[in-house]
Scaffold this motif. Structure first.
Motif, PDB file in Angstrom:
ATOM      1  N   GLY A  63      40.006  37.672 -12.460  1.00 38.54           N
ATOM      2  CA  GLY A  63      40.291  36.258 -12.714  1.00 38.54           C
ATOM      3  C   GLY A  63      39.662  35.321 -11.713  1.00 38.54           C
ATOM      4  N   GLY A  64      39.080  35.867 -10.648  1.00 34.47           N
ATOM      5  CA  GLY A  64      38.383  35.034  -9.687  1.00 34.47           C
ATOM      6  C   GLY A  64      39.268  34.461  -8.603  1.00 34.47           C
ATOM      7  N   ARG A  65      38.635  33.701  -7.701  1.00 35.27           N
ATOM      8  CA  ARG A  65      39.335  33.156  -6.537  1.00 35.27           C
ATOM      9  C   ARG A  65      40.215  31.953  -6.867  1.00 35.27           C
ATOM     10  NH1 ARG A  65      35.613  30.974  -3.988  1.00 35.27           N
ATOM     11  NH2 ARG A  65      33.652  31.816  -4.767  1.00 35.27           N
ATOM     12  N   HIS A  66      39.919  31.270  -7.955  1.00 34.16           N
ATOM     13  CA  HIS A  66      40.740  30.127  -8.380  1.00 34.16           C
ATOM     14  C   HIS A  66      41.011  30.230  -9.880  1.00 34.16           C
ATOM     15  CE1 HIS A  66      38.927  28.323  -4.648  1.00 34.16           C
ATOM     16  NE2 HIS A  66      40.212  28.078  -4.466  1.00 34.16           N
ATOM     17  N   PRO A  67      41.855  31.159 -10.286  1.00 34.96           N
ATOM     18  CA  PRO A  67      42.152  31.313 -11.720  1.00 34.96           C
ATOM     19  C   PRO A  67      42.752  30.034 -12.294  1.00 34.96           C
ATOM     20  CG  PRO A  67      43.123  33.094 -10.409  1.00 34.96           C
ATOM     21  CD  PRO A  67      42.666  32.056  -9.450  1.00 34.96           C
ATOM     22  N   LEU A  68      42.601  29.847 -13.590  1.00 32.51           N
ATOM     23  CA  LEU A  68      43.226  28.694 -14.220  1.00 32.51           C
ATOM     24  C   LEU A  68      44.746  28.820 -14.142  1.00 32.51           C
ATOM     25  CD1 LEU A  68      41.206  28.075 -17.515  1.00 32.51           C
ATOM     26  CD2 LEU A  68      40.857  27.070 -15.255  1.00 32.51           C
ATOM     27  N   PRO A  69      45.441  27.707 -13.914  1.00 34.02           N
ATOM     28  CA  PRO A  69      46.906  27.745 -14.011  1.00 34.02           C
ATOM     29  C   PRO A  69      47.323  28.054 -15.440  1.00 34.02           C
ATOM     30  CG  PRO A  69      46.113  25.478 -13.803  1.00 34.02           C
ATOM     31  CD  PRO A  69      44.928  26.366 -13.603  1.00 34.02           C
ATOM     32  N   ASP A  70      48.478  28.681 -15.591  1.00 32.01           N
ATOM     33  CA  ASP A  70      48.970  28.958 -16.944  1.00 32.01           C
ATOM     34  C   ASP A  70      49.595  27.691 -17.539  1.00 32.01           C
ATOM     35  OD1 ASP A  70      51.550  28.717 -15.858  1.00 32.01           O
ATOM     36  OD2 ASP A  70      51.845  30.880 -15.735  1.00 32.01           O
ATOM     37  N   GLN A  71      50.029  27.786 -18.783  1.00 34.04           N
ATOM     38  CA  GLN A  71      50.532  26.605 -19.476  1.00 34.04           C
ATOM     39  C   GLN A  71      51.758  26.017 -18.782  1.00 34.04           C
ATOM     40  OE1 GLN A  71      50.406  26.652 -23.675  1.00 34.04           O
ATOM     41  NE2 GLN A  71      51.902  25.020 -23.963  1.00 34.04           N
ATOM     42  N   GLU A  72      52.654  26.849 -18.307  1.00 33.04           N
ATOM     43  CA  GLU A  72      53.862  26.354 -17.641  1.00 33.04           C
ATOM     44  C   GLU A  72      53.505  25.578 -16.370  1.00 33.04           C
ATOM     45  OE1 GLU A  72      58.068  28.021 -15.735  1.00 33.04           O
ATOM     46  OE2 GLU A  72      56.637  29.416 -16.651  1.00 33.04           O
ATOM     47  N   GLN A  73      52.559  26.095 -15.587  1.00 31.54           N
ATOM     48  CA  GLN A  73      52.166  25.415 -14.362  1.00 31.54           C
ATOM     49  C   GLN A  73      51.482  24.082 -14.666  1.00 31.54           C
ATOM     50  OE1 GLN A  73      49.694  27.787 -11.781  1.00 31.54           O
ATOM     51  NE2 GLN A  73      49.385  26.136 -10.302  1.00 31.54           N
ATOM     52  N   LEU A  74      50.626  24.078 -15.686  1.00 27.26           N
ATOM     53  CA  LEU A  74      49.969  22.836 -16.080  1.00 27.26           C
ATOM     54  C   LEU A  74      50.980  21.818 -16.611  1.00 27.26           C
ATOM     55  CD1 LEU A  74      46.544  23.587 -17.840  1.00 27.26           C
ATOM     56  CD2 LEU A  74      46.973  22.073 -15.893  1.00 27.26           C
ATOM     57  N   GLN A  75      51.934  22.307 -17.380  1.00 20.92           N
ATOM     58  CA  GLN A  75      52.983  21.425 -17.906  1.00 20.92           C
ATOM     59  C   GLN A  75      53.737  20.754 -16.762  1.00 20.92           C
ATOM     60  OE1 GLN A  75      54.089  21.208 -21.576  1.00 20.92           O
ATOM     61  NE2 GLN A  75      54.638  19.320 -20.539  1.00 20.92           N
ATOM     62  N   THR A  76      54.092  21.535 -15.770  1.00 19.07           N
ATOM     63  CA  THR A  76      54.802  21.007 -14.609  1.00 19.07           C
ATOM     64  C   THR A  76      53.982  19.952 -13.895  1.00 19.07           C
ATOM     65  OG1 THR A  76      56.015  23.088 -14.307  1.00 19.07           O
ATOM     66  CG2 THR A  76      55.842  21.632 -12.395  1.00 19.07           C
ATOM     67  N   LEU A  77      52.684  20.207 -13.739  1.00 19.51           N
ATOM     68  CA  LEU A  77      51.815  19.254 -13.054  1.00 19.51           C
ATOM     69  C   LEU A  77      51.701  17.940 -13.825  1.00 19.51           C
ATOM     70  CD1 LEU A  77      49.772  18.544 -10.815  1.00 19.51           C
ATOM     71  CD2 LEU A  77      47.996  19.611 -12.250  1.00 19.51           C
ATOM     72  N   VAL A  78      51.440  18.037 -15.123  1.00 17.91           N
ATOM     73  CA  VAL A  78      51.301  16.839 -15.957  1.00 17.91           C
ATOM     74  C   VAL A  78      52.563  15.987 -15.887  1.00 17.91           C
ATOM     75  CG1 VAL A  78      51.148  16.058 -18.359  1.00 17.91           C
ATOM     76  CG2 VAL A  78      49.545  17.778 -17.518  1.00 17.91           C
ATOM     77  N   GLU A  79      53.711  16.622 -15.959  1.00 15.42           N
ATOM     78  CA  GLU A  79      54.970  15.876 -15.931  1.00 15.42           C
ATOM     79  C   GLU A  79      55.245  15.296 -14.541  1.00 15.42           C
ATOM     80  OE1 GLU A  79      57.844  18.592 -17.519  1.00 15.42           O
ATOM     81  OE2 GLU A  79      57.220  18.212 -19.595  1.00 15.42           O
ATOM     82  N   ARG A  80      54.948  16.046 -13.484  1.00 18.55           N
ATOM     83  CA  ARG A  80      55.163  15.528 -12.121  1.00 18.55           C
ATOM     84  C   ARG A  80      54.300  14.300 -11.841  1.00 18.55           C
ATOM     85  NH1 ARG A  80      52.561  15.886  -7.392  1.00 18.55           N
ATOM     86  NH2 ARG A  80      51.160  17.599  -7.925  1.00 18.55           N
TER      87      ARG A  80
END
Length: 271
Positions: A63-80
């Motif tokens: 997945g590499g050194r900076h894998p994409l965040p999963d949907q839950e993590q992205l959801q949390t970021l967008v809402e924050r």
């Protein structure tokens, strides 16, 4: 909304009700410096997003050194960040726009279209004499169910299929890393076989503003849906933005070279 906005545009719209500004300052090798710099001074109203805590997922074997965040993590970021469906999101950093472009990509991946990178970033904002603030403003978290657009990314096996089909694969790293002359980060030097090289910084001027469209990566024909990668899927997003500005629907290999070499059977080229 365009993918790039000027300092003048942001100054004129700074207090628009639907505007969300995100500071993406980050320093590889000194991960705490980005937030420290944000606290010392940022564009008024800007929230902060950290490359490794917010814009990347958990690192694993692949997945590499900076894998994409999963949907839950992205959801949390967008809402924050308080991003609503009608928000216009402006992203910036202090170093040629790579971190801002990463979030620009992630928001598109999450389904949010009205987002743009600030041309010239924090340096240009300061250079035009605009003020900074140190206050961290509180925002009301949003409720914005996201949906990931997986058509924007490719897997390692997709890259192998692209090699067979002869599709364009663009390595976004510096030429000396592409050629294998040096490799300061990853354990193997070289590039994915068949890839061409276009250094992501070649899209920008020395003062960190974007070059005219005809001077960017999109100036040449790259065929149907070229694949773009870098070391870990961050700086490649600058090339992706340039290609999208040119009307080219490119795709990101998120794990990029650091994922490719995590599979022992994968070949590499040097030249």
């Amino acid at each position: 909304m365009k993918n790039l906005v000027s300092i003048e545009w942001l100054s004129d719209h700074l207090y628009d009700e639907q505007l969300v500004i995100v500071d993406c300052q980050f320093e590889l090798g000194n991960p705490e410096n980005g937030y420290t710099s944000y606290l010392k001074g940022h564009i008024p109203g800007a929230q902060y997003a950290d490359l490794e805590k917010d814009l990347s997922g958990e690192v694993g074997e692949h997945g590499g050194r900076h894998p994409l965040p999963d949907q839950e993590q992205l959801q949390t970021l967008v809402e924050r960040l308080g991003i609503e469906q009608d928000s216009k999101v402006i992203l910036y950093d202090h170093e040629y726009g790579a971190m801002a472009a990463r979030l620009w990509f992630l928001l598109g991946f999450a389904g949010h279209k009205a987002r743009a990178v600030l041309d010239g970033g924090l340096q240009a904002w300061r250079g035009e004499g605009h003020k900074l603030e140190t206050k961290v403003r509180q925002v009301t978290p949003s409720s914005y169910p996201i949906s990931l657009d997986k058509s924007m990314i490719v897997s390692m096996n997709d890259v192998k299929q692209a090699q067979i089909e002869g599709r364009t694969i663009i390595d976004s790293r510096a030429s000396e890393r592409y050629s294998g002359e040096i490799e300061p980060i990853d354990p193997k030097a070289g590039h994915i076989p068949g890839a061409i090289n276009y250094f992501w910084k070649n899209n920008l001027n020395d003062n960190k503003t974007w070059k005219d469209p005809e001077e960017r990566v999109g100036e040449k024909e790259h065929g149907h849906e070229p694949i773009v990668y870098c070391g870990s899927g961050v700086t490649a997003c600058v090339n992706l933005l340039a290609l999208q500005e040119a009307g080219i629907h490119a795709k990101l290999y998120p794990g990029s070279y650091s994922d490719w070499i995590s599979y022992e059977e994968n070949q590499i080229e040097t030249k």
